[in-house]
Structure formats: structure tokens, C-alpha cells
Design an enzyme around this catalytic site. Structure first.
Site, PDB file in Angstrom:
ATOM      1  N   SER A   1      -4.503  26.199  51.098  1.00 32.01           N
ATOM      2  CA  SER A   1      -4.029  26.389  52.473  1.00 32.01           C
ATOM      3  C   SER A   1      -3.998  27.871  52.843  1.00 32.01           C
ATOM      4  CB  SER A   1      -2.640  25.762  52.650  1.00 32.01           C
ATOM      5  OG  SER A   1      -1.715  26.315  51.720  1.00 32.01           O
TER       6      SER A   1
ATOM      7  N   ALA B   1      -5.228  30.244  43.832  1.00 31.42           N
ATOM      8  CA  ALA B   1      -5.565  29.820  45.195  1.00 31.42           C
ATOM      9  C   ALA B   1      -5.271  28.360  45.519  1.00 31.42           C
ATOM     10  CB  ALA B   1      -7.040  30.113  45.469  1.00 31.42           C
TER      11      ALA B   1
ATOM     12  N   CYS C   1       7.630  30.061  45.937  1.00 35.51           N
ATOM     13  CA  CYS C   1       8.456  29.115  46.682  1.00 35.51           C
ATOM     14  C   CYS C   1       9.697  28.795  45.849  1.00 35.51           C
ATOM     15  CB  CYS C   1       7.677  27.845  47.033  1.00 35.51           C
ATOM     16  SG  CYS C   1       6.876  27.036  45.635  1.00 35.51           S
TER      17      CYS C   1
ATOM     18  N   PRO D   1      -3.654  24.843  46.328  1.00 36.05           N
ATOM     19  CA  PRO D   1      -4.607  23.905  46.924  1.00 36.05           C
ATOM     20  C   PRO D   1      -5.375  24.422  48.134  1.00 36.05           C
ATOM     21  CG  PRO D   1      -2.418  23.386  47.712  1.00 36.05           C
ATOM     22  CD  PRO D   1      -2.258  24.554  46.769  1.00 36.05           C
TER      23      PRO D   1
ATOM     24  N   ASP E   1       0.203  34.591  44.814  1.00 40.83           N
ATOM     25  CA  ASP E   1       1.171  33.511  45.023  1.00 40.83           C
ATOM     26  C   ASP E   1       1.251  32.729  43.710  1.00 40.83           C
ATOM     27  OD1 ASP E   1       2.870  31.980  46.934  1.00 40.83           O
ATOM     28  OD2 ASP E   1       1.462  30.375  46.470  1.00 40.83           O
TER      29      ASP E   1
END
Length: 457
Positions: free
Chosen positions: A134, A130, A262, A132, A209
Site C-alpha cells: 500500500s 514493502a 504500527c 503488502p 516501515d
């Protein structure tokens, strides 16, 4: 490497050399967000209207999911900010409102994973990596989308392996003042089962993520130009696969999980998706993301590793059979490139766990085979290495008892005019001696989770 269409290469390279635009979204309940956005338009967007040297604010292509045009992109350089008093006021306003939790500054493409999960107020949600925060904050906002229900039945469990980053999570998310989230500090690939009165929790929505090589952030982190090498992806792929595998195990039938990075490297993206689909064959399927984000420009997922990367790929990273690759439908993943929407690069895949109770098309033989496959992929909590010694030990949470309510909560509630129907038994503190100093309020769902899983902290 054929990661970018030949006719788009020049535009892609030019975009990488440009600084990343400022993007933000207005957060909170609808009436509050509309008021904030109205103020921004009237007071801070005006200088853009008459200027011929400054690009006008741009509404994000996928901001249709934010009613009232609440997600924006500003293409401003540092020199422009320094030279214009009006723009300086906008910058100060954004910083100030970010601290108050009214605005979240977040890279445009990183807003996409929570959007495609279609989060509802009753959902049980897990954010596996999780920090930072956002995306975690964005998930919590979706959970509270119904303004008539300030304490929804759903909740968010936000996990991160790094203890210091967990404190960053607390700092970022507490601005939203939600009683429906909790933070865990565990290795995401070995997350323990969380217990409730009805058994172990299976989550309706999971955001996976994962840590990645980050080459999609070249515009934001120019130092990566010097440090990057293709071997980074190979070293990360195994942990990415283990985290995503644990995510699928924790997903409820009919639930959705987003896998995102990313990175532009297919070893971290399509290769992981391919392995998941083969490991959980018949239990999960890829969903078409473009249906959920019409108007978002992207390219489909790759089906094969580019030839000049073959020496870096271990045999298990991609299926050796073209027939199997065709069945996986990796083209349903999406790749976002910097020149498409003036953003960073990003990869997103959306999985759905098949609900066998709704699928009457399975034969008895297929159902038995898939049940055997599912049993082989069950998480063995007793055999898992949680490595608890690595984690910082926290004092346990203690919920108010009747004696605490009578002893000091009654005075507090009378002083502040708290309604007598307020559920004081959902108030908690760190240690008994701290009772009157730091008090936290959580939803009844989270109270149950915290109470039944105290052995995990």
C-alpha cells in the site's frame, strides 16, 4: 505506562473498542483522479447527504497533500452496508476500482510515512519492507505526480524478505502500470549494494516501515487482545535496529529516511531511534514532522522507557544518560493514537542524512572524528550473510536485442500503431524462449540497474 495522557485515557480506550473506519484514496494522474473523485461524489456520496443515521464521508486531516480532496474516511458498519442498497453499490464500486488500480484502500495513518518523504520525480527510492504494497503504491504515485512526464528519471526499489509476499507486491503494484519500479527479495538488514555505471546506488528517499508487534492495529485485528504480551517488542527490537541501520548506510547525503511502526511500544520506536542517533552521531538528524503535516493531531515521542517496562529493557535499548537524551530531541518523533483521528495507532520518525559539503560549520577535528565514525559503520558486503539459499531462484530478465526487435517486435508495433520512437531496447522478458508471450517495459534507469545486478537473482 504513560503512553497516553491521563485526561485522554477514556477516549483512547473507547476508540480501541470501535471498528476501524474504511479509508481510501484515489490514485493515478491528476486529471484521471479528479474524474474518479467527481464520479464518487455525484453518484455514491449522495445517500449520505440525506441520511440521519449514517455518518457523512470525512476528508482526511492530512489530505491537503492530495490535491482535490482525494483521501477519504467512511465510518460504516457491516450491518449498514448490508441494509442499504446504495451503500452496497458503493462497496462494490470500491472493490471494483481497487482491482483496476483507480482506488487504494489503505489505513489512514499508514499513508503518512510516504507523505513526509516529499518525493519528487527524479528521486531514487527504496522501500525496505514493502509488502503488502500500500505504501509502495503511494510512493509510485508520488513519483508520477508530473503528468507531463509519464516516465520520470526516478525509480522505486521495493524489497521484502518473504518470497510469497513479493508476489503479492507484484500483484498490487502492477495495477499502476509504472515502468519505474523493481521488486527485490532479500533480508532488509543485509541488503546488497546495487550497482550503476556511476558506482553503488545511494537512495534519495528510504521508507523503513519495519516488522513490529502490531499492537497499534488492535481495532483492525481484535485477536491481538488475546495474543499480545510486552515481550514481543523485546524480541523484535534487534532486527528493527539492524534494518534501520542498513537503511541509513544506503541513504544519500541530504536524503530522508522514515522509520515507522504500527506499534505503541517505545522499545520498538524511540529506543530504535535513540540507538540510531547515537550510532550515527553527527551523520544524521531528526526532523520535525509536524511542519510537514499541519493539522494532524499527535503527541511527541517519549524520552524515557516507562518504569513498569524497565525489567523488559536491555541496557543498550535506551541511553543511560539524561544529558544524551536531551541532545537526541526524541520529541520530534510523532505518536498517533486511535482517538485522535479515529484511526489505528502509529509511530513515525524522519531522519535526514547530513550533507557535509553543505555544512561549513564543522571544525577539522569534528570532521575527522565523524569521518572515522562513518568508516566504522560502512556495510561490509563481502562479510555479509545474504543467506541466498533461503530465497526462491527466479529466471533472469533478458532485454530485447536488435534481432528480437526485427524478428517480432516490428510486427507487434505495426499492429498496435506504436510510434517508431518507442525505446524497444527497454523491453524485456524472462527467458529467451518466452519472448513473445510476456513482455515488460522499464525505464532506462531501471534497465541499467537490472543489467548490472544480474548476480543478485
Amino acid at each position: 505506562m504513560n503512553l497516553v495522557p491521563d485526561d485522554e485515557w477514556d477516549a483512547f480506550l473507547a476508540a480501541l473498542k470501535e471498528p476501524l473506519p474504511v479509508t481510501f484514496r484515489v490514485t493515478g494522474f491528476r486529471t484521471h483522479t479528479f474524474a474518479i473523485m467527481h464520479l464518487i461524489r455525484e453518484r455514491y456520496f449522495q445517500p449520505f447527504e440525506s441520511s440521519t443515521t449514517i455518518d457523512k464521508p470525512k476528508e482526511l486531516n492530512f489530505s491537503y497533500r492530495y490535491p482535490g480532496s482525494l483521501a477519504w474516511q467512511l465510518n460504516l458498519s457491516r450491518n449498514q452496508l448490508r441494509s442499504s442498497p446504495e451503500l452496497q453499490k458503493l462497496k462494490e464500486f470500491l472493490y471494483e476500482q481497487t482491482e483496476h488500480g483507480n482506488i487504494s484502500r489503505q489505513e489512514a495513518v499508514s499513508m503518512i510515512p510516504p507523505l513526509v518523504l516529499d518525493i519528487q520525480p527524479h528521486h531514487k527510492i527504496l522501500d525496505m519492507c514493502a509488502a503488502p504494497a500500500s505504501k509502495t503504491a503511494q510512493i509510485i504515485e508520488c513519483l508520477h505526480r508530473d503528468e507531463s512526464n509519464p516516465i520520470p528519471s526516478g525509480f522505486v526499489i521495493a524489497n521484502d524478505v518473504d518470497n510469497k509476499r513479493c508476489y503479492t507486491l507484484v500483484h498490487q503494484v502492477k495495477r499502476l502500470e509504472s515502468p519505474c519500479f523493481a521488486i527485490m527479495n532479500h533480508d532488509a538488514s543485509n541488503l546488497p549494494n546495487l550497482k550503476t555505471n556511476d558506482g553503488n546506488i545511494l537512495f534519495d528517499r528510504i521508507l523503513c516501515d519495519v516488522p513490529c508487534s502490531g499492537n497499534g492495529t488492535l481495532r483492525k485485528n481484535p485477536d491481538l487482545w488475546k495474543k499480545w504480551n510486552p515481550g514481543h517488542a523485546s524480541s523484535l527490537q534487534s532486527i528493527q535496529l539492524r534494518i534501520a541501520t542498513r537503511g541509513i548506510q544506503l541513504l544519500a547525503p541530504g536524503g530522508l529516511m522514515v522509520y515507522s511502526t504500527c506499534s505503541m511500544n517505545p522499545i520498538e520506536n524511540e529506543a530504535v531511534v535513540s540507538q540510531l542517533l547515537q550510532t550515527f552521531q553527527g551523520q544524521i538528524s531528526l526532523m520535525n514532522i509536524n511542519d510537514k503535516l499541519p493539522g494532524l493531531r499527535n503527541i511527541p515521542g517519549l524520552k524515557k522507557v516507562p518504569k513498569n517496562m524497565q525489567s523488559l529493557v536491555r541496557p543498550n535499548m535506551f541511553s543511560p544518560s539524561n544529558d544524551i537524551l536531551e541532545q537526541l530531541h526524541l520529541e520530534q518523533c510523532i505518536r498517533l493514537l486511535p482517538h485522535h483521528q479515529d484511526t489505528g495507532a502509529f509511530f513515525v520518525a524522519l531522519f535526514r542524512k547530513i550533507d557535509k559539503t553543505l555544512d561549513s560549520s564543522l571544525s577539522i577535528q569534528e570532521e575527522t572524528s565523524q569521518k572515522r565514525s562513518a568508516e566504522e559503520n560502512v556495510f561490509n558486503e563481502d562479510g555479509a550473510n545474504f543467506k541466498r539459499a533461503r530465497y526462491h531462484r527466479e529466471n533472469p530478465f533478458i532485454f530485447f536485442e536488435e534481432k528480437d526487435i526485427k524478428r517480432f517486435w516490428q510486427d507487434i508495433s505495426e499492429f498496435f500503431g506504436v510510434d517508431s520512437s518507442f525505446p524497444a531496447d527497454q523491453l524485456m522478458t524472462r527467458i529467451a524462449s518466452d519472448s513473445g508471450r510476456n513482455i515488460y517495459f522499464v525505464s532506462d534507469s531501471l534497465k541499467e540497474i537490472v543489467t548490472l545486478n544480474q548476480d543478485l537473482y
